[in-house]
Design an enzyme around this catalytic site. Sequence first.
Site, PDB file in Angstrom:
ATOM      1  N   GLU A 164       5.164 -63.918  -4.348  1.00 56.43           N
ATOM      2  CA  GLU A 164       4.530 -62.848  -3.558  1.00 56.43           C
ATOM      3  C   GLU A 164       3.103 -62.751  -4.063  1.00 56.43           C
ATOM      4  O   GLU A 164       2.860 -62.207  -5.145  1.00 56.43           O
ATOM      5  CB  GLU A 164       5.255 -61.511  -3.789  1.00 56.43           C
ATOM      6  CG  GLU A 164       6.671 -61.447  -3.245  1.00 56.43           C
ATOM      7  CD  GLU A 164       6.725 -61.250  -1.743  1.00 56.43           C
ATOM      8  OE1 GLU A 164       5.673 -61.312  -1.080  1.00 56.43           O
ATOM      9  OE2 GLU A 164       7.831 -61.039  -1.229  1.00 56.43           O
ATOM     10  N   CYS A 190      -1.593 -55.057  -2.477  1.00 53.67           N
ATOM     11  CA  CYS A 190      -1.633 -56.376  -1.832  1.00 53.67           C
ATOM     12  C   CYS A 190      -1.746 -56.227  -0.327  1.00 53.67           C
ATOM     13  O   CYS A 190      -2.315 -57.067   0.344  1.00 53.67           O
ATOM     14  CB  CYS A 190      -0.396 -57.180  -2.215  1.00 53.67           C
ATOM     15  SG  CYS A 190       1.156 -56.355  -1.829  1.00 53.67           S
TER      16      CYS A 190
HETATM   17  P1  NDP Z   1      -1.746 -61.761 -12.172  1.00 53.08           P
HETATM   18  O1  NDP Z   1      -1.464 -63.017 -11.426  1.00 53.08           O
HETATM   19  O2  NDP Z   1      -2.892 -61.741 -13.104  1.00 53.08           O
HETATM   20  O3  NDP Z   1      -0.471 -61.318 -13.010  1.00 53.08           O
HETATM   21  C1  NDP Z   1       0.800 -61.138 -12.443  1.00 53.08           C
HETATM   22  C2  NDP Z   1       1.851 -61.264 -13.541  1.00 53.08           C
HETATM   23  O4  NDP Z   1       1.859 -62.598 -14.028  1.00 53.08           O
HETATM   24  C3  NDP Z   1       1.560 -60.384 -14.751  1.00 53.08           C
HETATM   25  O5  NDP Z   1       2.761 -59.924 -15.288  1.00 53.08           O
HETATM   26  C4  NDP Z   1       0.865 -61.358 -15.675  1.00 53.08           C
HETATM   27  O6  NDP Z   1       0.924 -60.970 -17.019  1.00 53.08           O
HETATM   28  C5  NDP Z   1       1.698 -62.606 -15.444  1.00 53.08           C
HETATM   29  N1  NDP Z   1       1.045 -63.850 -15.847  1.00 53.08           N
HETATM   30  C6  NDP Z   1      -0.257 -64.087 -16.119  1.00 53.08           C
HETATM   31  N2  NDP Z   1      -0.443 -65.386 -16.420  1.00 53.08           N
HETATM   32  C7  NDP Z   1       0.777 -65.991 -16.347  1.00 53.08           C
HETATM   33  C8  NDP Z   1       1.246 -67.332 -16.521  1.00 53.08           C
HETATM   34  N3  NDP Z   1       0.429 -68.333 -16.824  1.00 53.08           N
HETATM   35  N4  NDP Z   1       2.557 -67.571 -16.362  1.00 53.08           N
HETATM   36  C9  NDP Z   1       3.406 -66.594 -16.005  1.00 53.08           C
HETATM   37  N5  NDP Z   1       3.024 -65.296 -15.834  1.00 53.08           N
HETATM   38  C10 NDP Z   1       1.720 -65.004 -15.988  1.00 53.08           C
HETATM   39  O7  NDP Z   1      -1.874 -60.623 -11.066  1.00 53.08           O
HETATM   40  P2  NDP Z   1      -2.235 -59.099 -11.297  1.00 53.08           P
HETATM   41  O8  NDP Z   1      -1.303 -58.491 -12.288  1.00 53.08           O
HETATM   42  O9  NDP Z   1      -3.699 -58.973 -11.514  1.00 53.08           O
HETATM   43  O10 NDP Z   1      -1.831 -58.468  -9.887  1.00 53.08           O
HETATM   44  C11 NDP Z   1      -2.685 -58.413  -8.811  1.00 53.08           C
HETATM   45  C12 NDP Z   1      -2.367 -59.503  -7.804  1.00 53.08           C
HETATM   46  O11 NDP Z   1      -1.030 -59.379  -7.378  1.00 53.08           O
HETATM   47  C13 NDP Z   1      -3.212 -59.403  -6.567  1.00 53.08           C
HETATM   48  O12 NDP Z   1      -3.628 -60.695  -6.174  1.00 53.08           O
HETATM   49  C14 NDP Z   1      -2.248 -58.839  -5.541  1.00 53.08           C
HETATM   50  O13 NDP Z   1      -2.571 -59.145  -4.212  1.00 53.08           O
HETATM   51  C15 NDP Z   1      -0.973 -59.472  -5.967  1.00 53.08           C
HETATM   52  N6  NDP Z   1       0.150 -58.704  -5.445  1.00 53.08           N
HETATM   53  C16 NDP Z   1       0.925 -59.253  -4.470  1.00 53.08           C
HETATM   54  C17 NDP Z   1       1.943 -58.517  -3.903  1.00 53.08           C
HETATM   55  C18 NDP Z   1       2.826 -59.103  -2.854  1.00 53.08           C
HETATM   56  O14 NDP Z   1       3.896 -58.556  -2.661  1.00 53.08           O
HETATM   57  N7  NDP Z   1       2.460 -60.153  -2.162  1.00 53.08           N
HETATM   58  C19 NDP Z   1       2.212 -57.140  -4.313  1.00 53.08           C
HETATM   59  C20 NDP Z   1       1.342 -56.667  -5.352  1.00 53.08           C
HETATM   60  C21 NDP Z   1       0.351 -57.437  -5.886  1.00 53.08           C
HETATM   61  P3  NDP Z   1      -0.252 -60.060 -17.635  1.00 53.08           P
HETATM   62  O15 NDP Z   1      -0.572 -58.986 -16.676  1.00 53.08           O
HETATM   63  O16 NDP Z   1       0.383 -59.533 -18.827  1.00 53.08           O
HETATM   64  O17 NDP Z   1      -1.401 -60.994 -17.844  1.00 53.08           O
END
Ligand code: NDP
Length: 522
Positions: free
Chosen positions: A241, A275
């Site tokens: 997502e 999002c």
């Molecule tokens: P990120 O991609 O930065 O992080 C998402 C999650 O992935 C966090 O828990 C993060 O950890 C973790 N993460 C980071 N690097 C890695 C890796 N290499 N391997 C595995 N996990 C990892 O997104 P954001 O948290 O900044 O969220 C915002 C984004 O999410 C926006 O693009 C938004 O559009 C999208 N989003 C999409 C939705 C949907 O339903 N389509 C709904 C809500 C948001 P940590 O934060 O600890 O770095």
Amino acid sequence: MPMDTQVPGKIRSVNPASGEVLGEIDCASESEVLAAVQRGRMAQPQWAEVGLRRRISILREFQTKLHGRKSEIAAAITREAGKPLAEALVTEVSVVLDAARFLIEHAWGLLRDQPVPHGNLATKLKRGRLVREPHGVIGIISPWNYPFSIPATETLAALVAGNAVLLKPSELTPVVALELASLLYASGVPKNVFQVVIGGGPTGAALTRSAIDKLVFTGSVGTGKRIAAAAAERLLPVVLELGGKDPMLVLEDADVDVASSAAVWGAFVNAGQACLSVERCYAHRSLYEPFVKACAEKADRLRVNDGMAANTDVGPMIDERQVRIVEAHVEEAKSHGARVLVGGTRLPALGVNFYAPTVLADVTHEMRIMREETFGPVLPIMAFDDEQEVVRLANDSVYGLAASIWTRDRKRGERIAGRIQAGTVMVNDVISCFGISEAPHGGLKASGIGCTHGPFGLDEMVRKKYLDVDLTPGIKKVWWHGYGESFRRQMEGFLDWQFGRGLGERVRGALRAAGVVRRKRL
Ligand code: NDP
């Protein structure tokens, strides 16, 4: 969160409005992640065996407990993620309560075995059915913007289907994830069936590499691609997502007052960090000026403050890094000729994470603000002249999460919706599709793969096994070895019987095929 303020091996949760430290939590190492997966694997078979009826009753208990603690949980969300308390109730707690309602009402029907009737005459003496089995251990990696509703809706579906779950929440919102865990444990979910592993990106990467059976990831496109690449190495099934750049199309017959209120709510809810938020808006030229004016006036009236204050409409952004992205997009748009009607600045008097709700007019698709995910409190509005043009503009994006169309002509709205490349199109509303528990949530193009929510989201949490039982165990199948010229002719006849055009051809085919039952087989 600035890493230099971190204690090594610890995650520090900070209130984005005040900077207050809410907690310091140990970060899970790779070996701890692997051990948690192992514990989940050991616990899962028993969880599957307790049966769906018991798991649904635990879900009912969870719903009751969450309802009882609704204000407390909303306050925890507001403290850690910044959104106004009312939003924490409406867009998080309420979404989860209703997702539980959906699963309580429908999991039984959706997860039970399903007959697979056979149409082919050759297989009429068999009974087929579809069996839905849990994957085993499901990893969930979630973002900070909806720290409760995203992981909780996914977790409830995974658990009711009989899986164990390992949740890796964003490092910015671990406390809310622990609140979810405490609610689940209090409702009867065993400790090893739902586990939270706290940590940053490396912890998420460790979870991706671990022996989980499926991964449900919500986050940015960049991280999603890294996860998809890692998952491909071992063919780990994933749901992704990802981000969006959702367009809002305001047609010439739209109600300007209603549509402008929708644009303002859609762009500034959760300070634009949704999002599904309205990331770009297209208004028909005949109403462009009044629409832009109404949006600017309404955005100007929004009360920006700490989300805990009673009258706050818009809270802080999650952190300063996110503010810098918004600032860069707005500055770039301004330098290319966008008009700032309201906002366009930080609000340092309130804190480092506050940015004023901003309305931009006269934007173009050459600007980053119309192409890249801004994920902040900005509403950029562009004029269009005809339907063809607005459909082209809406589809001119790498993203395809959702879109909205505003018109008094429902039929026309539905027709245009058919031409929009998006997982969801709403006619005359924005964002609320996420709260419709029956509806699937998922995107096209760079916005993701697979979906969550509703029957299709529940289906992602199970493997489909086809079970086939032959009703004639004492008879050799007619298509087994011992071929010859007469068998070839019988088979031609069989195909004519089944697929021939006219009645005559079919009857002749049936007669030729009839001898096959007496054929000698090995
Ligand atoms: P990120 O991609 O930065 O992080 C998402 C999650 O992935 C966090 O828990 C993060 O950890 C973790 N993460 C980071 N690097 C890695 C890796 N290499 N391997 C595995 N996990 C990892 O997104 P954001 O948290 O900044 O969220 C915002 C984004 O999410 C926006 O693009 C938004 O559009 C999208 N989003 C999409 C939705 C949907 O339903 N389509 C709904 C809500 C948001 P940590 O934060 O600890 O770095």
